[in-house]
Motif scaffolding. Structure first.
Motif, PDB file in Angstrom:
ATOM      1  N   ASP A  42      -1.454   9.884 -64.326  1.00  0.00           N
ATOM      2  CA  ASP A  42      -2.512  10.251 -65.390  1.00  0.00           C
ATOM      3  C   ASP A  42      -2.174   8.660 -66.564  1.00  0.00           C
ATOM      4  OD1 ASP A  42      -3.194  12.603 -65.064  1.00  0.00           O
ATOM      5  OD2 ASP A  42      -1.734  13.070 -65.961  1.00  0.00           O
TER       6      ASP A  42
ATOM      7  N   LYS B  85      -5.649   8.754 -68.378  1.00  0.00           N
ATOM      8  CA  LYS B  85      -5.726   9.100 -69.511  1.00  0.00           C
ATOM      9  C   LYS B  85      -5.133   8.825 -70.727  1.00  0.00           C
ATOM     10  CE  LYS B  85      -6.748  13.125 -67.249  1.00  0.00           C
ATOM     11  NZ  LYS B  85      -6.414  14.979 -66.552  1.00  0.00           N
TER      12      LYS B  85
ATOM     13  N   GLY C 193      -6.660   5.698 -71.843  1.00  0.00           N
ATOM     14  CA  GLY C 193      -7.831   5.876 -72.624  1.00  0.00           C
ATOM     15  C   GLY C 193      -9.511   4.853 -73.171  1.00  0.00           C
TER      16      GLY C 193
ATOM     17  N   ARG D 259     -13.036   5.702 -64.552  1.00  0.00           N
ATOM     18  CA  ARG D 259     -12.397   5.934 -63.709  1.00  0.00           C
ATOM     19  C   ARG D 259     -11.096   5.187 -62.592  1.00  0.00           C
ATOM     20  NH1 ARG D 259     -11.078  10.852 -61.037  1.00  0.00           N
ATOM     21  NH2 ARG D 259      -9.132  10.926 -62.413  1.00  0.00           N
TER      22      ARG D 259
END
Length: 171
Positions: free
Chosen positions: A70, A73, A76, A81
Motif C-alpha cells: 500500500d 496509497k 497519494g 498506479r
C-alpha cells in the motif's frame, strides 16, 4: 566472494546513500527544484525506488512493494498506479510531494528488504536467465541487476548533489 554478495553489497550502498541524502530534510527541501525543469530530491528518491521495485519484482516474479504494501496509497500521488517516473515532464515531477523524508526512506527500506531477499536466493546460473526479450541481445538477470544498480546509484548521487546545493544556498 560470490556475485550475489557483490550485488547485495551494491544494493546496501544505495540504501545508505538514500538515508544520508534524505535525513533531516523537510518537505520544502525535499521538493525544492533549482529550476522548473529539474528534479527534486523527493522525485529522485521516489523514482529510483520505483525503478528498483518495478524491475526487481518483474525479474524475480514478485509483486511490487508499491502495490502489495500500500505504498501507492500512502504516497497519494496524482499519477497512474504503476508509474515509475520514467520520462516524466516537469509537471509530473512536481506531483511527487511528500510530507516527510520518512515516507521516502520507509518505502525504500521495504523495497530494499524485498530486493535482498531475492538476491540471497540467487545461484550463479540464475544470472544467465533471460528476463527481457525485447532487446537485442536479450537482457539476462545479471545485466538487469547491474542496470538497476547503475540507475539507482546515478539518481541517489544526483539527489545528494542537490542536497549539497540546497545546504550551500541556505548557509
Amino acid at each position: 566472494m560470490h556475485a550475489k554478495d557483490i550485488l547485495i553489497d551494491g544494493f546496501s550502498r544505495i540504501r545508505e546513500e538514500v538515508h544520508a541524502t534524505v535525513e533531516g530534510l523537510g518537505p520544502d527541501e525535499l521538493t525544492a527544484r533549482p529550476s522548473p525543469d529539474t528534479n527534486s530530491i523527493a522525485w529522485l528518491v521516489w523514482h529510483l525506488t520505483r525503478v528498483q521495485d518495478d524491475h526487481m519484482a518483474d525479474a524475480f516474479g514478485l509483486e511490487q512493494v508499491w502495490l502489495s504494501q500500500d505504498w501507492e496509497k500512502r504516497f497519494g500521488l496524482d499519477l497512474p498506479r504503476r508509474d515509475t517516473g520514467y520520462g516524466h515532464s516537469p509537471a509530473k515531477v512536481a506531483r511527487v510531494r511528500v510530507a516527510s523524508g520518512e515516507l521516502l526512506t520507509g518505502y525504500y527500506d521495504a523495497v530494499h528488504d524485498q530486493s535482498l531477499d531475492a538476491l540471497r536466493g540467487l545461484a550463479a546460473k540464475d544470472l544467465e536467465r533471460v528476463v527481457d526479450e525485447r532487446w537485442d541481445p536479450p537482457v539476462t538477470l545479471g545485466v538487469r541487476l547491474v542496470s538497476v544498480l547503475s540507475d539507482d546509484l546515478q539518481h541517489v548521487g544526483q539527489a545528494a548533489y542537490l542536497r549539497g546545493l540546497l545546504q550551500s544556498a541556505a548557509a
